[in-house]
Design an enzyme around this catalytic site. Structure first.
Site, PDB file in Angstrom:
ATOM      1  N   ARG A   1      51.860  37.241 -49.672  1.00 28.73           N
ATOM      2  CA  ARG A   1      52.529  38.224 -50.531  1.00 28.73           C
ATOM      3  C   ARG A   1      52.083  38.086 -51.982  1.00 28.73           C
ATOM      4  NH1 ARG A   1      55.286  37.722 -46.062  1.00 28.73           N
ATOM      5  NH2 ARG A   1      56.788  39.306 -45.377  1.00 28.73           N
TER       6      ARG A   1
ATOM      7  N   GLY B   1      48.552  39.619 -38.180  1.00 27.31           N
ATOM      8  CA  GLY B   1      49.325  40.847 -38.044  1.00 27.31           C
ATOM      9  C   GLY B   1      49.956  41.305 -39.335  1.00 27.31           C
TER      10      GLY B   1
ATOM     11  N   ARG C   1      48.808  44.141 -30.069  1.00 25.66           N
ATOM     12  CA  ARG C   1      50.097  44.345 -30.753  1.00 25.66           C
ATOM     13  C   ARG C   1      50.248  45.783 -31.224  1.00 25.66           C
ATOM     14  NH1 ARG C   1      50.724  39.320 -34.841  1.00 25.66           N
ATOM     15  NH2 ARG C   1      52.793  40.240 -35.137  1.00 25.66           N
TER      16      ARG C   1
ATOM     17  N   SER D   1      59.437  45.061 -35.849  1.00 27.84           N
ATOM     18  CA  SER D   1      58.994  44.127 -36.873  1.00 27.84           C
ATOM     19  C   SER D   1      59.446  44.595 -38.247  1.00 27.84           C
ATOM     20  CB  SER D   1      57.465  44.005 -36.859  1.00 27.84           C
ATOM     21  OG  SER D   1      57.013  43.208 -37.941  1.00 27.84           O
ATOM     22  N   SER D   2      59.821  43.643 -39.093  1.00 25.26           N
ATOM     23  CA  SER D   2      60.151  43.963 -40.485  1.00 25.26           C
ATOM     24  C   SER D   2      58.885  44.162 -41.320  1.00 25.26           C
ATOM     25  CB  SER D   2      60.980  42.836 -41.096  1.00 25.26           C
ATOM     26  OG  SER D   2      60.204  41.650 -41.218  1.00 25.26           O
ATOM     27  N   GLN D   3      57.722  43.809 -40.775  1.00 29.42           N
ATOM     28  CA  GLN D   3      56.477  43.930 -41.539  1.00 29.42           C
ATOM     29  C   GLN D   3      56.153  45.372 -41.880  1.00 29.42           C
ATOM     30  OE1 GLN D   3      53.712  41.897 -38.973  1.00 29.42           O
ATOM     31  NE2 GLN D   3      54.525  39.867 -39.490  1.00 29.42           N
TER      32      GLN D   3
ATOM     33  N   SER E   1      64.376  40.362 -38.517  1.00 27.99           N
ATOM     34  CA  SER E   1      63.883  39.418 -39.532  1.00 27.99           C
ATOM     35  C   SER E   1      64.221  39.866 -40.962  1.00 27.99           C
ATOM     36  CB  SER E   1      62.366  39.229 -39.382  1.00 27.99           C
ATOM     37  OG  SER E   1      62.038  38.816 -38.082  1.00 27.99           O
TER      38      SER E   1
ATOM     39  N   ASP F   1      60.156  32.371 -36.897  1.00 32.11           N
ATOM     40  CA  ASP F   1      58.966  31.533 -36.741  1.00 32.11           C
ATOM     41  C   ASP F   1      59.286  30.064 -36.496  1.00 32.11           C
ATOM     42  OD1 ASP F   1      57.103  33.541 -36.850  1.00 32.11           O
ATOM     43  OD2 ASP F   1      56.866  33.452 -39.025  1.00 32.11           O
TER      44      ASP F   1
ATOM     45  N   ARG G   1      55.920  35.613 -26.929  1.00 31.38           N
ATOM     46  CA  ARG G   1      56.391  34.253 -27.169  1.00 31.38           C
ATOM     47  C   ARG G   1      57.634  33.895 -26.359  1.00 31.38           C
ATOM     48  NH1 ARG G   1      55.509  33.671 -33.742  1.00 31.38           N
ATOM     49  NH2 ARG G   1      53.232  33.441 -33.661  1.00 31.38           N
TER      50      ARG G   1
END
Length: 431
Positions: A26, A91, A120, A164-166, A192, A309, A340
């Site tokens: 970031r 990712g 993904r 995903s929060s991404q 997340s 994670d 996972r």
């Protein structure tokens, strides 16, 4: 390369936690988006952070570094036109840069890991960017992905948060640079949330103003902002340290991990609280986590969405706990470098663990007496799986051979060096 993990009864020593991968990527991005020169002290060195370094260079940032810091002269809101970008197997880097690539006329993200990142899905971000006037060519939501942008529009934007929060973080990096003000609405659930908090923390440090609802389901982003050139210092990494702490918890140990801030916004700091709940003897003071493990653990129930994670490492510890542990709200683990839940639990069973899966849960029936081991197991090209399976190998009755363990370098290149320094019996062997 494979790694051979021989049962190890005792661990002892002190290590410095690796710098945070999440914060490093970031900080690298906001430095690149600034006009001027920023300095990042103690950056993480991993395949993910290296991917971000490589890509921001390709987009026009000047990146200079030594052993202590990285100095970046950013490209601001005008990245250099580039034909293709290689994010490796990262990712988060892909998703953040898909948004920034919307400022470029034509960028293709290539697919070098078809069996991992190439599997993904990115449909939710693709839908959001498309609604902003960006044309995107893709392979059913997967790599390779071509962004044909140049002039993305702000305004009312929706993004799904249940995979995903991404995707949300990517939009939060982009929208301050747009001409229009934006309002981002998160659809469905948001996974997340703590990681979104990290994104907002870094954006605020970079001089960006974002108005977020308390539940992180709606954001108001003024347009026409500029990222400020700043000096940043990267904190220690809880996700990687979780496996080291779990290893100390399941053995007879006297282990100290330095540089883990008590008030960190990394959700994975919960690993310390979970190990305490498992009655592992430890203290956390002045940034030092000191584990005096006795190999005895109690079962635990934990909402894994708060510490995505670190879940695999905590599951590895629970394999040896007395009683049945349950990690719930973890469905987003299925959408990582591998599944996972299914993939990891299959390998745990091969090693002798008693585990069950649900769509969004991992259930562990602890075996305090240990597991059999003595098998070769598949890491599925996943750094978190590799680290967690190694923890299990330390308490197995027979050695474990973990295939393709070199992929640990994605986040923690010196993981096995650190374990060896603490006395673990691990060695590299040709795959």
């Amino acid at each position: 390369m494979d790694v051979f993990v021989t049962p190890t009864p005792k661990l002892a020593g002190e290590i410095q936690a690796l710098s945070s991968k999440n914060y490093t990527t970031r900080y690298l991005l906001v430095a690149a988006l600034a006009e001027g020169t920023s300095t990042i002290y103690y950056p993480a060195h991993s395949e993910d952070s290296d991917a971000m370094r490589r890509c921001i260079r390709d987009l026009g940032a000047i990146v200079e570094e030594d052993d202590e810091k990285i100095v970046i002269t950013g490209f601001g809101r005008h990245p250099k036109p580039v034909d293709r970008l290689d994010v490796g197997n990262a990712g988060a880097v892909l998703r953040f840069l898909m948004a920034i690539a919307a400022l470029c006329p034509d960028v293709t993200f290539i697919n070098r890991y078809p069996d991992s990142l190439g599997k993904r899905p990115h449909d939710d971000l693709i839908d959001s960017l498309t609604s902003m006037g960006v044309t995107i060519e893709h392979n059913d939501g997967k790599l390779p992905i071509t962004i044909r942008g140049g002039a993305p529009r702000g305004g009312k934007i929706q993004v799904s948060g249940n995979i995903s929060s991404q995707f949300l973080s990517a939009l939060l990096f982009l929208t301050p640079l747009l001409e229009e003000d934006s309002e981002i609405e998160v659809l469905h659930d948001l996974k997340s949330k703590v990681v979104v908090g990290q994104t907002l923390e870094v954006l605020e440090q970079a001089g960006i103003v974002i108005h977020a609802d308390e539940d992180y389901m709606r954001f108001r982003v003024p347009g026409r902002q500029r990222y400020e050139a700043k000096t940043y210092s990267v904190q220690g990494d809880y996700p990687g340290s979780a496996a080291i702490l779990a290893a100390a918890a399941v053995t007879q140990s006297d282990v100290i991990v330095h540089r883990l801030e008590e008030k960190s916004k990394q959700g994975e700091r919960a690993v310390v609280d979970v190990l305490k709940m498992m009655e592992v003897p430890l203290t956390h003071e002045n940034g030092d986590v000191h584990v005096r493990g006795n190999g005895r653990l109690k079962a635990v129930e934990f909402d894994g969405d708060h510490a995505t994670d670190a879940v695999l490492a905590m599951v590895a510890a629970a394999v040896f706990a007395e009683g049945t542990s349950r990690f719930y709200n973890v469905e987003n683990l299925r959408y990582k470098e591998c599944d996972r839940i299914t993939d990891y639990l299959n390998e745990l069973r091969r090693a002798g663990a008693d585990v069950e899966e649900r769509q969004a849960e991992i259930i562990v029936h602890g075996r305090p007496e240990g597991v059999e081991g003595g098998v070769e197991i598949n890491a599925h090209y996943d750094h978190r799986v590799i680290m967690a399976l190694t923890v299990v190998g330390l308490r197995a009755k027979q050695p474990l051979r973990i295939r393709d363990a070199h992929h640990v370098a994605k986040s923690y290149p010196i993981y096995f060096d650190h374990l060896k320094a603490l006395g673990a019996n691990v060695e590299w062997i040709e795959g």
